[in-house]
Design an enzyme around this catalytic site. Sequence first.
Site, PDB file in Angstrom:
ATOM      1  N   ASP A  81       0.854  -1.192   0.007  1.00  0.00           N
ATOM      2  CA  ASP A  81       0.124   0.258   0.033  1.00  0.00           C
ATOM      3  C   ASP A  81       1.346   1.421   0.520  1.00  0.00           C
ATOM      4  O   ASP A  81       1.032   1.499   0.933  1.00  0.00           O
ATOM      5  CB  ASP A  81      -0.573   0.032   1.387  1.00  0.00           C
ATOM      6  N   HIS A  82       0.824   2.152  -0.608  1.00  0.00           N
ATOM      7  CA  HIS A  82       1.400   3.942  -0.737  1.00  0.00           C
ATOM      8  C   HIS A  82       2.430   3.543  -1.115  1.00  0.00           C
ATOM      9  O   HIS A  82       3.032   4.488  -0.465  1.00  0.00           O
ATOM     10  CB  HIS A  82       0.394   4.049   0.464  1.00  0.00           C
ATOM     11  N   ASN A 254     -10.043   0.153   2.023  1.00  0.00           N
ATOM     12  CA  ASN A 254      -9.353   0.025   2.912  1.00  0.00           C
ATOM     13  C   ASN A 254      -9.508   0.488   3.753  1.00  0.00           C
ATOM     14  O   ASN A 254     -10.000   0.903   4.391  1.00  0.00           O
ATOM     15  CB  ASN A 254      -7.855   0.922   2.287  1.00  0.00           C
TER      16      ASN A 254
END
Length: 317
Positions: A81-82, A254
């Site tokens: 993620d990210h 999320n």
Amino acid sequence: MKVTPDTLFSDCYGKYAIAAINVFTLEQVSGVFRAASRSASPIIIQTTPVARDYARPEMLLGMIAAAAKSYPNVVYALHLDHGNEAHVEAALQAGGYTSVMIDASHEPMAENINRTRAVVAAAHRVGIFVEAELGVLSGVEDDLAVDAGSARFTRPEDAAYFVKQTQCDSLAVAVGTSHGAYKFSGDQGIRFDILAAIQQRLPEFPLVLHGASSVDRDELMRINRAGGRLAQGSRGVSDDEIARAIGLGVCKVNIATDLRVLWARVHREFFVQQPELFDPLVPGRIYIDELEKLCMDKFEKLGSTGKAKTFLQGAAY
């Protein structure tokens, strides 16, 4: 059973959504896998670069692999993620991941496209799914901090162009949610007009909702009664909003803040009520049990309970 997100999204689109849950610790990994096993719900396990730095990638991925072995009936994807380019490269080299996210959403459109396109090319060469982001969410998550004035909604007219240019596999959109515990105030909420317009331009394409924790007000109150000082008055994303978003193409939801809020409540209450105790395993067990309940409730509200059976029937990864 480990799968790629497109396997999950092709089944869930428009009907239910997959919880994408960020994990940092053994207790979180255990609670999430236990809940997925009991609910027969497919899940996406997410690690952020901060989580990888905190636990070290080998240890974090080792815990996830061990949990998957302990709960072989859990259908899951493993997602970075990210990430930026360096994070993605490290994840691809380490192996284990079935999808990665390149977050260049803070850059101008042309730069976001160029950076995303390069990551897509590298990831697709080794069969890895890529999530990108268009638009900027406000709030705080890990080492990301964006003030409300710098946030911007995803422009529907840009979404289809961005996907075509980058060939990304899913798109995180900015439609009013935010990272962290303080999301909406007053009549604020998800901009369904924007979400509907994006779906119209990208039919059947999986959309991702970041910042989708519910941030239960009762949990905040309990934290503060046990000595916390969390601000009141704002709210998270409601169950009704999530259900409506699923019908508009959101396949991945999320969840991170709710796990942190729960951690704070369990540990504050435990040490206030039992100040003579100091063994970390005792509140740790309570947290795992409570997290299992939280996740099972999430799966039920997302409509994913029982859906893992679809993927397990006669399948092998």
